[in-house]
Design an enzyme around this catalytic site. Structure first.
Site, PDB file in Angstrom:
ATOM      1  N   GLU A  95       0.867  -1.184   0.000  1.00  0.00           N
ATOM      2  CA  GLU A  95       0.000   0.000   0.000  1.00  0.00           C
ATOM      3  C   GLU A  95       0.899   1.227   0.000  1.00  0.00           C
ATOM      4  O   GLU A  95       2.125   1.128   0.056  1.00  0.00           O
ATOM      5  CB  GLU A  95      -0.930  -0.007   1.228  1.00  0.00           C
ATOM      6  CG  GLU A  95      -1.986  -1.083   1.169  1.00  0.00           C
ATOM      7  CD  GLU A  95      -2.970  -1.012   2.325  1.00  0.00           C
ATOM      8  OE1 GLU A  95      -4.159  -0.869   2.061  1.00  0.00           O
ATOM      9  OE2 GLU A  95      -2.554  -1.104   3.490  1.00  0.00           O
ATOM     10  N   HIS A 145      -8.265  10.045   3.626  1.00  0.00           N
ATOM     11  CA  HIS A 145      -7.937   8.938   2.713  1.00  0.00           C
ATOM     12  C   HIS A 145      -8.206   9.399   1.282  1.00  0.00           C
ATOM     13  O   HIS A 145      -9.265   9.964   0.993  1.00  0.00           O
ATOM     14  CB  HIS A 145      -8.797   7.714   3.044  1.00  0.00           C
ATOM     15  CG  HIS A 145      -8.290   6.449   2.423  1.00  0.00           C
ATOM     16  ND1 HIS A 145      -8.341   6.216   1.071  1.00  0.00           N
ATOM     17  CD2 HIS A 145      -7.717   5.354   2.965  1.00  0.00           C
ATOM     18  CE1 HIS A 145      -7.815   5.020   0.823  1.00  0.00           C
ATOM     19  NE2 HIS A 145      -7.430   4.481   1.947  1.00  0.00           N
ATOM     20  N   ARG A 203      -0.189   8.582   1.872  1.00  0.00           N
ATOM     21  CA  ARG A 203      -1.563   9.061   1.738  1.00  0.00           C
ATOM     22  C   ARG A 203      -1.716  10.572   1.667  1.00  0.00           C
ATOM     23  O   ARG A 203      -2.532  11.091   0.910  1.00  0.00           O
ATOM     24  CB  ARG A 203      -2.330   8.604   2.965  1.00  0.00           C
ATOM     25  CG  ARG A 203      -3.336   7.596   2.626  1.00  0.00           C
ATOM     26  CD  ARG A 203      -3.873   6.989   3.852  1.00  0.00           C
ATOM     27  NE  ARG A 203      -3.899   5.565   3.595  1.00  0.00           N
ATOM     28  CZ  ARG A 203      -4.326   4.661   4.440  1.00  0.00           C
ATOM     29  NH1 ARG A 203      -4.769   5.039   5.614  1.00  0.00           N
ATOM     30  NH2 ARG A 203      -4.326   3.398   4.125  1.00  0.00           N
ATOM     31  N   HIS A 252     -10.393  10.034   7.474  1.00  0.00           N
ATOM     32  CA  HIS A 252     -10.201   8.587   7.631  1.00  0.00           C
ATOM     33  C   HIS A 252      -9.625   8.196   8.990  1.00  0.00           C
ATOM     34  O   HIS A 252     -10.035   7.197   9.564  1.00  0.00           O
ATOM     35  CB  HIS A 252      -9.270   8.107   6.525  1.00  0.00           C
ATOM     36  CG  HIS A 252      -9.026   6.633   6.512  1.00  0.00           C
ATOM     37  ND1 HIS A 252     -10.043   5.712   6.367  1.00  0.00           N
ATOM     38  CD2 HIS A 252      -7.870   5.898   6.631  1.00  0.00           C
ATOM     39  CE1 HIS A 252      -9.536   4.478   6.375  1.00  0.00           C
ATOM     40  NE2 HIS A 252      -8.229   4.566   6.554  1.00  0.00           N
ATOM     41  N   ARG A 308      -0.254   8.699   9.299  1.00  0.00           N
ATOM     42  CA  ARG A 308      -0.083   7.265   9.535  1.00  0.00           C
ATOM     43  C   ARG A 308       0.236   6.520   8.241  1.00  0.00           C
ATOM     44  O   ARG A 308      -0.436   6.716   7.228  1.00  0.00           O
ATOM     45  CB  ARG A 308      -1.363   6.699  10.141  1.00  0.00           C
ATOM     46  CG  ARG A 308      -1.326   5.197  10.294  1.00  0.00           C
ATOM     47  CD  ARG A 308      -2.533   4.683  11.017  1.00  0.00           C
ATOM     48  NE  ARG A 308      -3.774   4.911  10.308  1.00  0.00           N
ATOM     49  CZ  ARG A 308      -4.231   4.141   9.323  1.00  0.00           C
ATOM     50  NH1 ARG A 308      -3.518   3.122   8.885  1.00  0.00           N
ATOM     51  NH2 ARG A 308      -5.388   4.406   8.765  1.00  0.00           N
TER      52      ARG A 308
HETATM   53  C1  SIN Z   1      -7.111   1.028   3.158  1.00  0.00           C
HETATM   54  O1  SIN Z   1      -7.361  -0.152   2.985  1.00  0.00           O
HETATM   55  O2  SIN Z   1      -6.800   1.799   2.256  1.00  0.00           O
HETATM   56  C2  SIN Z   1      -7.182   1.565   4.540  1.00  0.00           C
HETATM   57  C3  SIN Z   1      -6.232   0.853   5.408  1.00  0.00           C
HETATM   58  C4  SIN Z   1      -5.651   1.802   6.409  1.00  0.00           C
HETATM   59  O3  SIN Z   1      -6.287   2.787   6.756  1.00  0.00           O
HETATM   60  O4  SIN Z   1      -4.513   1.593   6.803  1.00  0.00           O
END
Ligand code: SIN
Length: 559
Positions: free
Chosen positions: A131, A255, A304, A365, A400
């Site tokens: 991610e 997010h 993010r 988020h 985060r």
């Molecule tokens: C996501 O799946 O994008 C959210 C996971 C997270 O907030 O770490």
């Protein structure tokens, strides 16, 4: 530094009509609360777990992407540490992150041993994905995109397996109103409202030698959020009023890819996991231009805050209120198998990721700050611990790193349970008597919730300025002035918590005159000012006045 903000000590509530007692009260039933309670239960005589609605209602249940840990032999805790510090924009607490990344892999393996069924590859090893902000595949996932649901299921099953044990008691539909303290401010219980039966109905008191807040986030302080409706900052509000130090509350994560459902959509919005980009989806504008390329070396998988800001910039340039996520090339078979819940939810809402571009825009988020804790979850108030999203361990810094939140709840829950049980065994944390609530109270009518949310969204939202923050602060003061009457009950208590959380968030955001991580100031657009490399801290004094301090952190090697 003294500010002009004052916050009352208590929410208006009736006298407790019943009393329960335990060694430890754990408030909340996400990964943090359940893990703390289960581990404590093996070590102390009486644990009371209280949760606002039902056990599986909190944010954990909604976590899609997964849980990050250096589980691949090619990966290392040092690399996970580095990615976390970079995402945190220089203001993480290195010791907290070190604990997180070193202990994380073992904690995840313990979850597997407990019965959590993660997705496995053909060799039976955990499947790992990537991610934003991660330079390695290190996100373990379950049910494709239903990781939180599976972790929650496994933990609740473990709880049910011991629920007849007299050492643990669970109370659902129990909203914590305030923290109880003795004459020396030691936290010794909570007041709570239970929608129950028999003796435990209405407002009561749960007395304990230690209280663990694991109440989750504050997303409902904004009009649109990925958080469930229970995320109203209750733990943060109670800790603030009791005089606990809060830190970094201005760092709110938006997010990047939340399904855009039209102007004015409010409440919990559907998340499109970052893991979809981890598997190859990418962002485009209305002309099909991939605007993340060239913006950051990790392009669509940048941290993010970087992606959210790029989306906001592109929306300004095009005049649109959303951009698009393109996952079509991943194909029907793959999308339906890897992201079954997301595909189903999108289709319910009229979008098919197999054939359609998905309209997305950033939405609130995650709260990266919270109740300040040390490395074992102790807050500044004796007897009070905080775990998970309500806490600020220093792990997240200004932003985060993806999928570090479930891990933080897990790792620090263990640390907290071990610290409390050691202290109880040593005779520390004696049971003391609470002082009676005073008349220094507030209660905002539930009808004001929409005003609080609109004020926060406009003034203290994704992009802030001195002017917008001043306007928000003034509007919230006006609402606070009206917070003197109303019918006590869950909705008005939640609304008052949103007000108090909104007020301190706005205050901290006004103090920090720079753009860093989740805190974006249009009047200070340059990224990170070295003189702001540190934590903002706030605390309510006995007179109700909130004072602030700035705690610098040493420079970190983020190269
Ligand atoms: C996501 O799946 O994008 C959210 C996971 C997270 O907030 O770490």
């Amino acid at each position: 530094m003294a500010t002009e903000l004052t916050v009352p000590r208590w929410l208006v509530a009736g006298e407790p009509g019943w009393t329960a007692s335990a060694d430890v009260v754990v408030v909340g039933s996400g990964i943090a609360g359940l893990t703390t309670a289960l581990r404590l239960r093996q070590r102390v005589d009486r644990v009371l777990l209280v949760t606002k609605t039902v056990l599986n209602e909190g944010s954990t249940q909604w976590a899609q992407g997964g849980i990050a840990a250096a589980l691949d032999p090619a990966d290392s805790p040092e690399e996970h540490l580095h990615d976390t510090l970079v995402a945190g924009c220089g203001v993480c607490d290195v010791r907290a992150v070190t604990a997180l990344v070193n202990e994380g892999p073992e904690r995840v393996r313990e979850l597997v041993a407990l019965g959590a069924e993660f997705d496995l590859d053909d060799e039976g090893e955990l499947k790992l994905t990537r991610e934003g902000g991660h330079h390695r595949d290190r996100i373990a996932h379950a049910g494709g995109d239903a990781t939180g649901k599976e972790i929650s299921r496994a933990l609740i099953a473990a709880l049910h397996a011991v629920q007849d044990d007299p050492g643990i008691e669970v109370i659902e539909h129990a909203l914590v109103v305030d923290l109880l303290q003795d004459a020396r401010d030691r936290v010794c219980g909570v007041t709570l409202h239970v929608i129950g039966e028999g003796q435990m109905d209405g407002v009561g008191a749960a007395l304990a030698r230690a209280v663990v807040l694991a109440t989750g986030g504050l997303g409902q302080v904004y009009s649109a959020t990925t958080n469930p409706s229970v995320a109203t900052g209750d733990g943060l509000g109670a800790a603030l009023r009791a005089g606990a130090v809060l830190a970094d509350v201005e760092f709110v994560q938006f997010h990047p890819t939340v399904l855009w459902l039209g102007e004015g959509s409010s409440g919990q919005q559907p998340l499109i996991s970052e893991a979809v980009r981890g598997e190859g989806a990418f962002l485009v504008d209305r002309d099909g231009v991939r605007f993340m390329q060239g913006r950051h070396p990790l392009a669509d998988l940048a941290p993010r805050d970087v992606v959210s800001r790029a989306i906001v910039d592109r929306m300004h340039q095009t005049g649109d209120n959303h951009v698009f996520l393109d996952a079509r090339h991943l194909g029907r078979e793959f999308l339906e198998a890897r992201f079954p819940s997301i595909v189903a939810r999108c289709r319910e809402l009229g979008f098919d990721p197999v054939t359609d571009l998905l309209p997305v825009a950033p939405a609130q988020h995650y709260a990266s700050g919270g109740v300040r804790t040390d490395l074992v979850g102790r807050t500044s108030l004796d007897g009070l611990y905080a775990c998970g999203e309500v806490s600020c361990t220093g792990v997240h810094g200004a932003n985060r790193l993806a999928s570090n939140s479930l891990l933080e709840g897990l790792v620090f829950a263990h640390r907290i349970a071990d610290d409390i049980s050691a202290r109880l065994a040593e005779g520390q944390l004696p049971q003391v008597d609470p002082v009676r609530p005073t008349a220094d109270t507030a209660l905002l009518d539930a009808s004001a919730r929409v005003q609080v949310q609109a004020t926060m969204t406009t003034g203290s939202g994704a992009v802030r300025s001195a002017d917008s923050l001043a306007a928000a602060a003034a509007a919230l003061v006006e609402l606070a002035a009206a917070a003197t009457s109303g019918e006590p009950g869950p909705l008005s208590w939640e609304t008052t918590n949103l007000l108090h959380v909104g007020q301190v968030l706005t205050l901290a955001a006004a103090l920090r005159e720079e753009t860093r991580g989740g805190h974006v100031r249009s009047d200070f657009p340059e990224q990170v000012d070295p003189s702001w490399r540190g934590h903002t801290q706030l605390v309510r004094g006995v007179d109700g006045a909130v004072t602030t301090t700035f705690v610098p952190v040493p420079e970190q090697d983020l190269a």
